[in-house]
Scaffold this motif. Structure first.
Motif, PDB file in Angstrom:
ATOM      1  N   LEU B 259       0.858  -1.190   0.000  1.00  0.00           N
ATOM      2  CA  LEU B 259       0.000   0.000   0.000  1.00  0.00           C
ATOM      3  C   LEU B 259       0.894   1.241   0.000  1.00  0.00           C
ATOM      4  O   LEU B 259       2.016   1.200   0.512  1.00  0.00           O
ATOM      5  N   SER B 260       0.392   2.336  -0.570  1.00  0.00           N
ATOM      6  CA  SER B 260       1.215   3.549  -0.543  1.00  0.00           C
ATOM      7  C   SER B 260       0.577   4.615   0.344  1.00  0.00           C
ATOM      8  O   SER B 260      -0.631   4.862   0.298  1.00  0.00           O
ATOM      9  N   VAL B 261       1.442   5.202   1.159  1.00  0.00           N
ATOM     10  CA  VAL B 261       1.007   6.239   2.094  1.00  0.00           C
ATOM     11  C   VAL B 261       0.675   7.507   1.289  1.00  0.00           C
ATOM     12  O   VAL B 261       1.474   7.928   0.456  1.00  0.00           O
ATOM     13  N   PRO B 262      -0.500   8.102   1.522  1.00  0.00           N
ATOM     14  CA  PRO B 262      -0.949   9.233   0.700  1.00  0.00           C
ATOM     15  C   PRO B 262      -0.261  10.546   1.061  1.00  0.00           C
ATOM     16  O   PRO B 262      -0.899  11.469   1.543  1.00  0.00           O
ATOM     17  N   ASP B 263       1.051  10.616   0.833  1.00  0.00           N
ATOM     18  CA  ASP B 263       1.805  11.821   1.161  1.00  0.00           C
ATOM     19  C   ASP B 263       2.942  11.967   0.155  1.00  0.00           C
ATOM     20  O   ASP B 263       3.917  11.209   0.201  1.00  0.00           O
ATOM     21  N   ASP B 264       2.824  12.930  -0.757  1.00  0.00           N
ATOM     22  CA  ASP B 264       3.823  13.125  -1.810  1.00  0.00           C
ATOM     23  C   ASP B 264       5.151  13.598  -1.246  1.00  0.00           C
ATOM     24  O   ASP B 264       6.192  13.455  -1.883  1.00  0.00           O
ATOM     25  N   ASP B 265       5.128  14.176  -0.069  1.00  0.00           N
ATOM     26  CA  ASP B 265       6.362  14.711   0.521  1.00  0.00           C
ATOM     27  C   ASP B 265       7.093  13.693   1.391  1.00  0.00           C
ATOM     28  O   ASP B 265       8.120  14.003   1.982  1.00  0.00           O
ATOM     29  N   LEU B 266       6.550  12.484   1.478  1.00  0.00           N
ATOM     30  CA  LEU B 266       7.148  11.480   2.374  1.00  0.00           C
ATOM     31  C   LEU B 266       8.446  10.926   1.776  1.00  0.00           C
ATOM     32  O   LEU B 266       8.483  10.529   0.620  1.00  0.00           O
ATOM     33  N   PHE B 267       9.515  10.925   2.567  1.00  0.00           N
ATOM     34  CA  PHE B 267      10.758  10.254   2.139  1.00  0.00           C
ATOM     35  C   PHE B 267      11.546   9.828   3.375  1.00  0.00           C
ATOM     36  O   PHE B 267      11.324  10.342   4.474  1.00  0.00           O
ATOM     37  N   PHE B 268      12.461   8.882   3.161  1.00  0.00           N
ATOM     38  CA  PHE B 268      13.275   8.424   4.286  1.00  0.00           C
ATOM     39  C   PHE B 268      14.554   9.232   4.343  1.00  0.00           C
ATOM     40  O   PHE B 268      15.338   9.263   3.393  1.00  0.00           O
ATOM     41  N   ASP B 269      14.757   9.882   5.456  1.00  0.00           N
ATOM     42  CA  ASP B 269      15.954  10.687   5.677  1.00  0.00           C
ATOM     43  C   ASP B 269      17.024   9.770   6.260  1.00  0.00           C
ATOM     44  O   ASP B 269      17.028   9.475   7.451  1.00  0.00           O
ATOM     45  N   GLU B 270      17.923   9.314   5.376  1.00  0.00           N
ATOM     46  CA  GLU B 270      18.930   8.315   5.764  1.00  0.00           C
ATOM     47  C   GLU B 270      19.775   8.785   6.944  1.00  0.00           C
ATOM     48  O   GLU B 270      20.033   8.039   7.881  1.00  0.00           O
ATOM     49  N   GLU B 271      20.163  10.026   6.874  1.00  0.00           N
ATOM     50  CA  GLU B 271      21.078  10.562   7.874  1.00  0.00           C
ATOM     51  C   GLU B 271      20.440  10.557   9.266  1.00  0.00           C
ATOM     52  O   GLU B 271      21.054  10.140  10.247  1.00  0.00           O
ATOM     53  N   ALA B 272      19.176  11.018   9.318  1.00  0.00           N
ATOM     54  CA  ALA B 272      18.489  11.108  10.607  1.00  0.00           C
ATOM     55  C   ALA B 272      17.882   9.761  11.005  1.00  0.00           C
ATOM     56  O   ALA B 272      17.607   9.519  12.180  1.00  0.00           O
ATOM     57  N   GLY B 273      17.691   8.883  10.028  1.00  0.00           N
ATOM     58  CA  GLY B 273      17.049   7.606  10.326  1.00  0.00           C
ATOM     59  C   GLY B 273      15.553   7.737  10.553  1.00  0.00           C
ATOM     60  O   GLY B 273      14.944   6.903  11.231  1.00  0.00           O
ATOM     61  N   HIS B 274      14.960   8.791  10.005  1.00  0.00           N
ATOM     62  CA  HIS B 274      13.512   9.005  10.171  1.00  0.00           C
ATOM     63  C   HIS B 274      12.843   9.260   8.831  1.00  0.00           C
ATOM     64  O   HIS B 274      13.480   9.764   7.906  1.00  0.00           O
ATOM     65  N   TYR B 275      11.549   8.946   8.774  1.00  0.00           N
ATOM     66  CA  TYR B 275      10.754   9.365   7.623  1.00  0.00           C
ATOM     67  C   TYR B 275      10.370  10.822   7.822  1.00  0.00           C
ATOM     68  O   TYR B 275       9.943  11.216   8.912  1.00  0.00           O
ATOM     69  N   ARG B 276      10.534  11.615   6.766  1.00  0.00           N
ATOM     70  CA  ARG B 276      10.062  13.000   6.802  1.00  0.00           C
ATOM     71  C   ARG B 276       8.721  13.039   6.095  1.00  0.00           C
ATOM     72  O   ARG B 276       8.563  12.417   5.049  1.00  0.00           O
ATOM     73  N   PHE B 277       7.766  13.730   6.688  1.00  0.00           N
ATOM     74  CA  PHE B 277       6.434  13.728   6.088  1.00  0.00           C
ATOM     75  C   PHE B 277       5.900  15.136   5.877  1.00  0.00           C
ATOM     76  O   PHE B 277       6.434  16.100   6.439  1.00  0.00           O
ATOM     77  N   GLY B 278       4.841  15.229   5.067  1.00  0.00           N
ATOM     78  CA  GLY B 278       4.294  16.525   4.660  1.00  0.00           C
ATOM     79  C   GLY B 278       3.541  17.224   5.778  1.00  0.00           C
ATOM     80  O   GLY B 278       3.376  16.699   6.888  1.00  0.00           O
ATOM     81  N   GLU B 279       3.093  18.409   5.482  1.00  0.00           N
ATOM     82  CA  GLU B 279       2.403  19.250   6.466  1.00  0.00           C
ATOM     83  C   GLU B 279       0.991  18.710   6.735  1.00  0.00           C
ATOM     84  O   GLU B 279       0.253  18.375   5.810  1.00  0.00           O
ATOM     85  N   ILE B 280       0.636  18.653   8.004  1.00  0.00           N
ATOM     86  CA  ILE B 280      -0.718  18.236   8.388  1.00  0.00           C
ATOM     87  C   ILE B 280      -1.686  19.391   8.167  1.00  0.00           C
ATOM     88  O   ILE B 280      -1.322  20.549   8.381  1.00  0.00           O
ATOM     89  N   ASP B 281      -2.884  19.068   7.740  1.00  0.00           N
ATOM     90  CA  ASP B 281      -3.906  20.103   7.512  1.00  0.00           C
ATOM     91  C   ASP B 281      -4.526  20.481   8.865  1.00  0.00           C
ATOM     92  O   ASP B 281      -5.544  19.936   9.283  1.00  0.00           O
ATOM     93  N   TRP B 282      -3.886  21.432   9.536  1.00  0.00           N
ATOM     94  CA  TRP B 282      -4.342  21.796  10.894  1.00  0.00           C
ATOM     95  C   TRP B 282      -5.690  22.481  10.887  1.00  0.00           C
ATOM     96  O   TRP B 282      -6.406  22.469  11.888  1.00  0.00           O
ATOM     97  N   GLU B 283      -6.030  23.076   9.751  1.00  0.00           N
ATOM     98  CA  GLU B 283      -7.340  23.714   9.656  1.00  0.00           C
ATOM     99  C   GLU B 283      -8.429  22.634   9.758  1.00  0.00           C
ATOM    100  O   GLU B 283      -9.412  22.806  10.490  1.00  0.00           O
ATOM    101  N   GLU B 284      -8.206  21.520   9.066  1.00  0.00           N
ATOM    102  CA  GLU B 284      -9.171  20.411   9.156  1.00  0.00           C
ATOM    103  C   GLU B 284      -9.262  19.919  10.604  1.00  0.00           C
ATOM    104  O   GLU B 284     -10.352  19.724  11.152  1.00  0.00           O
ATOM    105  N   PHE B 285      -8.094  19.768  11.222  1.00  0.00           N
ATOM    106  CA  PHE B 285      -8.055  19.315  12.618  1.00  0.00           C
ATOM    107  C   PHE B 285      -8.879  20.239  13.523  1.00  0.00           C
ATOM    108  O   PHE B 285      -9.722  19.786  14.301  1.00  0.00           O
TER     109      PHE B 285
END
Lengths: 94, 330
Positions: B259-285
């Motif tokens: 399955l693919s995560v619905p986030d075009d900005d998602l990538f694995f940051d090798e150096e940090a060892g973390h996935y970086r993800f896109g901005e959350i829609d805080w207005e919706e929240f």
């Protein structure tokens, strides 16, 4: 809005040979329903072989503000512990 | 399920200074710093008590409201096995709500007060339950993502400084692991099925991914209560830290079943060892939190109806108890 049903404390014996242990509390209109509610809420995965319920208002508890004074009499009696006594090297089975 | 530590509409009285003496506060902080558990009758700052009442009752309400999205599929589960599992899970959510209401009651608020606050709409519950469950795959996505996010949040709460909350969370966490695994299993099976089934799983992930990330609450820079809750060891990790952990463990699980995560900005940051993800829609929240999500009104109406329709049962149980007590006394 109706009044709260009385609060009961729930104690569960996990298996025979162990003592009952406090698990939490529940509200129930009477003792029998308290047992049924306690079973449904606290033993959905066979956590017990026996349940005690007791009205929370029937429990008499020591006062945390008085903890030091209340337990003071036991504090300086270290001779009640086996490690207080010196037993010569080489003595066994004691 | 769990709470987002949302703010009340009006500034709570706990923020008034000078209620507790500096000496008492310092002694209390020392106990907390030494990792001593605080128990119900112990002295505690008024703000600590209020923060816990708010957090634990919101958490309890979330469990109770949380039964609705899944309850929607109880009569439509595809097999008897799935139906039994879902029934057990929904019963667990009710149980979790009850453990938590009991824990909150030890702080001096009554069950009735908390129920009143929920029914009146003055108390909050987790935003996630205001989204609809449109297909069977949503039940898989909820178990996997929503319960997954809940576990991430609840495991540190097992070490919360307040004894009754910590003990309730230990009990909840033991039960929650089955919830997440049964959800992932539903997704695995759909992904191994027909194209239509796999598309259904992907659609559920598409709709539940972002709301699941919102479950961790506002970003650290906007979270008003965080610093004090950390100092009091009610919280152990910040909202953003927990959200990052969740993304890091969940993305590979999605990839594993194709399955693919619905986030075009998602990538694995090798150096940090973390996935970086896109901005959350805080207005919706913010919209969902303030009552304008897709299902807010329906959830509240269903809860009020359940409460009103059950009134005669509670009355009858009380009348029976009174009659029995009178007979025993006679």
């Amino acid at each position: 809005m109706s009044k709260d049903w009385p609060l009961y404390e729930v104690f569960i014996r996990a298996k025979s040979g162990l003592s009952h242990r406090h698990a939490g509390s529940i509200h129930a209109p009477d003792d029998e329903m308290a047992l049924n509610h306690a079973r449904d809420v606290y033993t959905r995965r066979n956590e017990g072989v026996s349940i005690w319920v007791v009205r929370s208002s029937h429990i008499i508890a020591s006062d945390p503000e008085e903890t030091s004074a209340f337990f003071e009499p036991a504090r300086d009696k270290i001779y009640r512990h086996p490690t207080f006594y010196d037993i010569p090297e080489g003595v066994e089975n004691i | 399920m769990y709470t987002q530590g949302l703010d009340q509409k009006t500034a709570p009285a706990d923020e008034r200074p000078g209620v507790d003496s500096a000496e008492d506060l310092a002694r209390f902080q020392k106990r907390v710093d030494a990792e001593e558990k605080i128990e119900p009758k112990d002295w505690m700052p008024e703000a600590y008590r209020r923060t816990l009442i708010r957090q634990i009752s919101q958490h309890a309400h979330s469990e109770i409201i949380g039964m609705q999205p899944e309850g929607n599929w109880l009569t439509r589960a595809p097999t008897l096995r799935r139906k039994s599992i879902l029934l057990a899970k929904v019963q667990d959510e009710a149980g979790h709500g009850l453990y938590l209401y009991s824990a909150a009651e030890t702080l001096g608020i009554s069950r009735d007060e908390m129920v009143d606050q929920l029914l009146a709409g003055t108390a909050k519950y987790s935003s996630i339950f205001n989204y609809p469950t449109l297909t069977w795959a949503d039940i898989g996505a909820i178990g996997w993502l929503v319960d997954g996010a809940a576990i991430m949040n609840q495991i540190p709460l097992c070490r919360c400084s307040y004894g009754p909350y910590s003990r309730a969370m230990i009990r909840v966490c033991k039960e929650e692991s089955f919830h997440q695994r049964q959800g992932y299993e539903i997704m695995v099976e759909l992904c191994r099925g027909s194209d239509a089934q796999k598309a259904m799983a992907q659609d559920a992930l598409d709709r539940w991914w972002w709301p699941s990330l919102m479950m961790f609450g506002p970003s650290d820079k906007d979270s008003r209560h965080s610093a004090q809750s950390m100092a009091w060891k009610i919280k152990r990790f910040s909202n953003d830290e927990l959200r990052q952990k969740f993304v890091d463990v969940t993305v590979p699980q999605a990839e594993f079943i194709g399955l693919s995560v619905p986030d075009d900005d998602l990538f694995f940051d090798e150096e940090a060892g973390h996935y970086r993800f896109g901005e959350i829609d805080w207005e919706e929240f913010m919209q969902v939190v303030s009552g304008n999500g897709q299902c807010n009104r329906e959830r509240m109406q269903t809860r009020r109806n359940a409460h009103d329709n059950g009134a005669w049962v509670r009355e009858a149980a009380r009348a029976h108890a009174e009659k029995r007590a009178a007979q025993a006394a006679a």
